[in-house]
Every structure is written in structure tokens, then in C-alpha cells.
Write an enzyme that holds these catalytic residues in place. Sequence first.
Site, PDB file in Angstrom:
ATOM      1  N   LYS A  20       0.849  -1.197   0.000  1.00 51.81           N
ATOM      2  CA  LYS A  20       0.000   0.000   0.000  1.00 51.81           C
ATOM      3  C   LYS A  20       0.887   1.250   0.000  1.00 51.81           C
ATOM      4  O   LYS A  20       2.092   1.145   0.243  1.00 51.81           O
ATOM      5  CB  LYS A  20      -0.897  -0.017   1.247  1.00 51.81           C
ATOM      6  CG  LYS A  20      -0.096   0.038   2.534  1.00 51.81           C
ATOM      7  CD  LYS A  20      -0.915  -0.364   3.740  1.00 51.81           C
ATOM      8  CE  LYS A  20      -0.131  -0.077   5.003  1.00 51.81           C
ATOM      9  NZ  LYS A  20      -0.384  -1.040   6.064  1.00 51.81           N
ATOM     10  N   TYR A  26      14.248  32.003   5.424  1.00 55.94           N
ATOM     11  CA  TYR A  26      13.053  32.664   5.975  1.00 55.94           C
ATOM     12  C   TYR A  26      13.096  32.738   7.497  1.00 55.94           C
ATOM     13  O   TYR A  26      13.444  31.763   8.164  1.00 55.94           O
ATOM     14  CB  TYR A  26      11.805  31.876   5.592  1.00 55.94           C
ATOM     15  CG  TYR A  26      11.450  31.933   4.134  1.00 55.94           C
ATOM     16  CD1 TYR A  26      11.132  33.140   3.506  1.00 55.94           C
ATOM     17  CD2 TYR A  26      11.413  30.766   3.383  1.00 55.94           C
ATOM     18  CE1 TYR A  26      10.794  33.158   2.157  1.00 55.94           C
ATOM     19  CE2 TYR A  26      11.073  30.795   2.034  1.00 55.94           C
ATOM     20  CZ  TYR A  26      10.765  31.999   1.438  1.00 55.94           C
ATOM     21  OH  TYR A  26      10.429  32.026   0.105  1.00 55.94           O
TER      22      TYR A  26
END
Length: 390
Positions: free
Chosen positions: A43, A272
Site C-alpha cells: 500500500k 526565511y
Amino acid sequence: MIHSHSSPESLNEVIIDTSALETNFRILQQRVGQDIQIMAMIKADAYGHGMVRAARSFSRAGCTSFAVAEIGEGVELRQAGIEGRIFVLLGYQDAEAQLFVDYDLTPVIFEDRALALLSQVALRNRRKIAVHLKVDCGMGRLGFMPAELPTLMTRLDDFPGITLAGIMSHFPLADTPDSRPTLEMYRRFQSACACCQAPGPVLCHIANSGAALYFPETCGDMVRLGISLYGYYPDGAKGKDRDTGEHLIPAMSFTTRVIQVKSLPPGSGISYGHSYITDKETRIAVLPVGYADGFLRTLSNTAQVLIKGQRARIIGRVCMNLCMADITSIPGVNPGDPVVILGSQGHETITADEIAHWMGTISYEVLCLFGNNNKRRSLTSDPKKMNEHK
Ligand SMILES: *Cc1c(COP(=O)(O)O)cnc(C)c1O
């Protein structure tokens, strides 16, 4: 390495060592014993390793059972030529139920309504659909409650299109080797199995990687392995250290390249928010990797990467597509130099467990993030296999 692509490649690359996948399967098959089947959990695009690539690797090692989350993934596997049993763990829409017949997929059932629907579809096709029942023995998630089973069993005759082929449950705590609830849950599961009789064989399976490694007495008829097939222990580095068996091999690595090198004077803010201010002349390598590539923002000022075989710390915020590594103590770094984010370089190795520790999560999430957000390529010298992920 030969490149057969015609379009420009990303500087970031997730590399999957398919022979590691095969080896892990063989190690684990030996560990649980040849008479216990392994269902390969593929999965989430095989925990980021690529579903079809992983299925082919495990097939080569002898795997004949696979599990995906939704029906569309099962269809894709069949279309890619994957044989054996393919289990659909959790999802399909009513209108898609015909696909279970068309593509010979095995549904996992956890509610009444599905039995009626699938039985109708089976009868319409003059076929039977083999199903596995999911029972909730203490996970508190998907599944029938054990108390519902006796009634359910008496009603199975109402659904003549259905064959009961298996009973499954799932452990919440099996990655903790000394968890007593795991054995208690296993007893509950065994009673559930005892009350589910069918004319044909009914496979009982509950063990995930943690149970298969730490509670071998719970392996039942089949084990459902995920993380261990990809080379990691469910409880991380602790598991690896404790394991005295043959070590599993991590199959994924993640590399990038330096795109700029420069020096900044003391007192310079980086990225930032200026969350990092240089306290001395600092040389940085700018890397084209960011949170869009699964290298999450929580790794700001924390993670390390490998450059020239040495560890370099990420300083300042991780941006969408960029981050900065402090290479002040690593001489000779140039643009274009390879950088390892996950994997080995020289004598150093960064594992998904280490990155998970920096992120406050588990290796599973790191593998999904890196694998499913970047271009992947198989590591193999065989050109026939090299293109298999396309
Ligand atoms: C993902 C999954 C597993 C595999 O768990 P690992 O810890 O990765 O081995 C087993 N069973 C079910 C139902 C799962 O969803």
C-alpha cells in the site's frame, strides 16, 4: 550508471535497491518459516518504493500474496502483470465491485453491507468471490467486533456468492517486544478464528512486522509484512540493535546535488525568518531540496546530510524547494557534488530511523514522504530491470 531517459532529470533522486527488497523477503521468509505465507504490504505505493517495482521484486523472491489499500491499486497491479493473490484492504465504491471479478482481486470485508453487494456481483457473474473478514480484536479501527461473528456466521448462507477464505485482525502494540496486550489480543483472535468455520480452508492472519519479529507464536497461517520488507524494524534503531538475526537491508536512498556554494560573514541570517544567524564566517551549500520533496520544514536547523562522506547540518528554515547545509568544516565542496539525504556516502550512513527521530515520527512516514514526492529509479545493473518502473 546508464540513463535511458530523454527528458531532463531532477537533481533529486530516490533510488530503490530492488535486490535489497528481494533479499529482505528471503530473510523474512526464512525467519517465519517456509510453511507460513508472507503477504507483502505494498500500500501507499509500497511505502514509497513503487508498488509495481516492489511487487515484481517480491515475486522474484517467491511472494504470491500482496495487499493494497484501494481497488484501483489492485487493478493497476494486474494490468502490470502481477500474479498471485491481491488483497484490497479498505476501499472501493459499490459501482466498482465488478472489478473484483474482472481482475481476480480479494476483498477484505468489515461490514455486512459488503457481503450482500459482493454476493450479488458474484452471482451475476456465475462466480464466487473469496473474501477475508476483518475482525477488530483490540486495534480500535476497522473490522467486525468479535461478538458479531457468531451471528454473522449463521447468516453466511444468505450470501451464496461469497466464499469465506480468511480471517484477519491487526495488532496495535506488536512493535513493543514486551507488550502483554499483544498476547491477550492474539487469544481473542484465536477464539474469533475458532468460531469462523467454512467448507474450505480459512487462513488466519494477524501478524505485522512487529509480531513476526517479536511474537513469532502469533504468525498463524500468514504474516502481513510491510516495513521489514523495506529494510527497517518497526521499533526503529532499537529493533535493529536488538536483532541478532541476519540484518534487513534498507532499500531506499535519496540523493541530491549542491547547486551553490558560498561564504557568509558572521551575523548573517539564513533563510526565511532568520531562524539561524551565523556566529562566524560560514560556508554554506545550497541544496535543491525542500518540503515539497518530503524534506519537511520540521527538519529546519536539525537534520544532517552527507557531503564528501561527512555530516553537514541543515541551517535555517527548509523552504519549499531549497535548504542550506553548513559546510564550513568540509573543504572542497563544489556545485554539482552529490549529497546524500537518506543512505550512505563514504563511511557515513543516515537511516530513515535517524531522520524520523529528527522529525518526531517513524521510518514509515519518512519513506512515504521521500518516495512518493520524488522521481524514483531502480538501482540495478540489469538494463531489462532498469526500465520496469516506467
Ligand atoms: C500496513 C499493514 C501491515 C504491515 O505493517 P508493518 O508494521 O509495516 O509490517 C499489516 N497489516 C495491515 C492491516 C496493514 O495495514
